[in-house]
Design a protein around this motif. Structure first.
Motif, mmCIF file in Angstrom:
data_model
loop_
_atom_site.group_PDB
_atom_site.id
_atom_site.type_symbol
_atom_site.label_atom_id
_atom_site.label_comp_id
_atom_site.label_asym_id
_atom_site.label_seq_id
_atom_site.Cartn_x
_atom_site.Cartn_y
_atom_site.Cartn_z
ATOM 1 N N VAL A 117 0.869 -1.182 0.000
ATOM 2 C CA VAL A 117 0.000 0.000 0.000
ATOM 3 C C VAL A 117 0.900 1.224 0.000
ATOM 4 O O VAL A 117 1.791 1.344 0.840
ATOM 5 N N ARG A 118 0.686 2.113 -0.961
ATOM 6 C CA ARG A 118 1.498 3.332 -1.049
ATOM 7 C C ARG A 118 0.572 4.511 -1.350
ATOM 8 O O ARG A 118 -0.392 4.373 -2.086
ATOM 9 N N ARG A 119 0.915 5.665 -0.780
ATOM 10 C CA ARG A 119 0.175 6.882 -1.130
ATOM 11 C C ARG A 119 0.873 7.571 -2.300
ATOM 12 O O ARG A 119 2.100 7.691 -2.313
ATOM 13 N N ALA A 120 0.098 8.015 -3.272
ATOM 14 C CA ALA A 120 0.656 8.653 -4.463
ATOM 15 C C ALA A 120 1.447 9.894 -4.097
ATOM 16 O O ALA A 120 1.080 10.650 -3.187
ATOM 17 N N GLY A 121 2.527 10.122 -4.823
ATOM 18 C CA GLY A 121 3.407 11.251 -4.530
ATOM 19 C C GLY A 121 2.908 12.576 -5.080
ATOM 20 O O GLY A 121 3.239 13.630 -4.550
ATOM 21 N N GLU A 122 2.115 12.534 -6.159
ATOM 22 C CA GLU A 122 1.570 13.751 -6.744
ATOM 23 C C GLU A 122 0.058 13.633 -6.815
ATOM 24 O O GLU A 122 -0.495 12.564 -6.545
ATOM 25 N N GLY A 142 -5.842 16.730 -15.684
ATOM 26 C CA GLY A 142 -6.339 18.075 -15.981
ATOM 27 C C GLY A 142 -6.933 18.708 -14.745
ATOM 28 O O GLY A 142 -6.201 19.247 -13.903
ATOM 29 N N PRO A 143 -8.255 18.607 -14.550
ATOM 30 C CA PRO A 143 -8.870 19.259 -13.401
ATOM 31 C C PRO A 143 -8.400 18.734 -12.049
ATOM 32 O O PRO A 143 -8.287 19.489 -11.097
ATOM 33 N N ARG A 144 -8.130 17.421 -11.932
ATOM 34 C CA ARG A 144 -7.809 16.851 -10.627
ATOM 35 C C ARG A 144 -6.436 16.174 -10.589
ATOM 36 O O ARG A 144 -5.562 16.581 -9.843
ATOM 37 N N SER A 145 -6.250 15.116 -11.360
ATOM 38 C CA SER A 145 -4.980 14.396 -11.307
ATOM 39 C C SER A 145 -3.932 15.101 -12.153
ATOM 40 O O SER A 145 -4.237 15.713 -13.177
ATOM 41 N N ASP A 146 -2.692 14.992 -11.703
ATOM 42 C CA ASP A 146 -1.573 15.644 -12.367
ATOM 43 C C ASP A 146 -0.924 14.657 -13.348
ATOM 44 O O ASP A 146 -0.695 13.501 -12.993
ATOM 45 N N PRO A 147 -0.584 15.097 -14.574
ATOM 46 C CA PRO A 147 0.081 14.176 -15.502
ATOM 47 C C PRO A 147 1.421 13.678 -14.979
ATOM 48 O O PRO A 147 1.899 12.614 -15.376
ATOM 49 N N GLY A 148 2.022 14.441 -14.061
ATOM 50 C CA GLY A 148 3.278 14.004 -13.459
ATOM 51 C C GLY A 148 3.134 12.760 -12.601
ATOM 52 O O GLY A 148 4.135 12.131 -12.243
ATOM 53 N N SER A 149 1.884 12.376 -12.285
ATOM 54 C CA SER A 149 1.663 11.164 -11.494
ATOM 55 C C SER A 149 1.703 9.903 -12.341
ATOM 56 O O SER A 149 1.804 8.789 -11.809
ATOM 57 N N HIS A 150 1.639 10.032 -13.659
ATOM 58 C CA HIS A 150 1.530 8.858 -14.521
ATOM 59 C C HIS A 150 2.735 7.918 -14.461
ATOM 60 O O HIS A 150 2.552 6.695 -14.440
ATOM 61 N N PRO A 151 3.987 8.423 -14.428
ATOM 62 C CA PRO A 151 5.110 7.487 -14.317
ATOM 63 C C PRO A 151 5.049 6.640 -13.051
ATOM 64 O O PRO A 151 5.371 5.438 -13.093
ATOM 65 N N GLU A 152 4.643 7.239 -11.935
ATOM 66 C CA GLU A 152 4.517 6.466 -10.706
ATOM 67 C C GLU A 152 3.449 5.391 -10.859
ATOM 68 O O GLU A 152 3.649 4.229 -10.466
ATOM 69 N N THR A 153 2.304 5.757 -11.454
ATOM 70 C CA THR A 153 1.217 4.801 -11.641
ATOM 71 C C THR A 153 1.668 3.628 -12.502
ATOM 72 O O THR A 153 1.471 2.460 -12.150
ATOM 73 N N GLY A 154 2.279 3.928 -13.649
ATOM 74 C CA GLY A 154 2.722 2.866 -14.545
ATOM 75 C C GLY A 154 3.774 1.969 -13.923
ATOM 76 O O GLY A 154 3.722 0.743 -14.055
#
Length: 288
Positions: A117-122, A142-154
């Motif tokens: 379990v990890r909390r997202a960084g962005e 866009g309105p809520r999630s940051d595109p900078g979070s995508h590398p962490e997600t993937g």
């Protein structure tokens, strides 16, 4: 049409919901929220209970997280996290009004035995902006999630991410503008996306159902599909007809009270995609 109607199979799923015991609209963080508009909390509770009963009646498991005072949007559990193969990436909310939900849901997952379990960084608002289509994560930003979070997600889930930019403020999460129907087929509102993202969707899903503004305005795209049954707002009758033509079984529900906060059926559920093996978390009687 026959090519669209072959092989529709419902697959039992597990979902997390949270009763709207403290549901109000005391602030505005999306265009649907009007703090001065009266909210009927008992009606919201009844509508949420009916949704839970529908899902269980379709053969799905539904667990309940305890609501917390002061966090009226906990009912929208889709935003709590993304869960794939038993791995949990807890949301980091953009708005301070919802920031307290992260710790509450992180605690729930840890107590239930999920690992890791990890909390997202962005800024990353969970399954509201992460929809799994086959082996690919469709990731709204866009309105809520940051595109900078995508590398962490993937990287965390070991899956490719397809970035999709939302441009209509009314559809502030991906799950308000797009629904995955069976892993290979989706439905979405073209006008909710930038031109580049729209082209990407049309390339990936050439047989998608392209909804119109009328469908989207009643949150018809905020739908829950198990591959055959599609639970969606009753007001989205025209979209329900199009789904039936494709061989899906529309299941209408009433969630008008939650729409006052910009929520629909999918907003109220988080899919718990558990990993294989005996360590997979089981149901929690205390929360059911």
């Amino acid at each position: 049409m026959a090519a669209h109607t072959v092989g529709r199979v419902a697959r039992p799923r597990s979902y997390l919901m949270c009763p709207p015991d403290h549901f109000t609209v005391d602030y505005s963080i999306n265009p649907w929220m009007e703090p001065g508009r009266p909210v009927d909390t008992p009606l919201a509770q009844a509508q949420c209970t009916a949704l839970r009963d529908v899902l269980r009646g379709l053969g799905h498991r539904v667990e309940l997280a305890p609501p917390r005072p002061g966090l009226p949007d906990m009912v929208f559990t889709a935003n709590a996290a993304t869960v794939i193969d038993g791995r949990v990436l807890v949301a980091s909310f953009r708005h301070r009004e919802r920031a307290g939900e992260s710790a509450a849901f992180e605690r729930w997952f840890r107590l239930r035995g999920y690992r890791p379990v990890r909390r997202a960084g962005e800024a990353n608002e969970g399954e509201g902006d992460h929809l799994l289509a086959g082996g690919v994560i469709l990731a709204g930003h866009g309105p809520r999630s940051d595109p900078g979070s995508h590398p962490e997600t993937g990287g965390y889930f070991g899956r490719p991410v397809v970035a999709l930019r939302l441009v209509d403020p009314r559809y502030y999460h991906l799950d308000t503008a797009l629904a995955v129907l069976d892993g290979r087929e989706i439905m979405y509102l073209p006008g909710a996306f930038c031109a580049e993202s729209l082209n990407r969707l049309r390339d990936l899903f050439p047989d998608a159902i392209e909804a119109d503004d009328e469908d989207a305005a009643v949150f018809g795209l905020n739908a829950i599909s198990d591959g055959y049954h599609v639970v969606l707002p009753a007001a989205a009758s025209r979209l329900a007809g199009r789904l039936a033509e494709r061989g899906y079984q529309p299941v209408p529900v009433e969630l008008g009270e939650l729409l006052k906060a910009g929520g629909g059926p999918k907003c109220c559920v988080l899919e718990l995609r558990a990993g294989p093996g005996p360590s997979r978390p089981g149901p929690s009687p205390a929360l059911n």
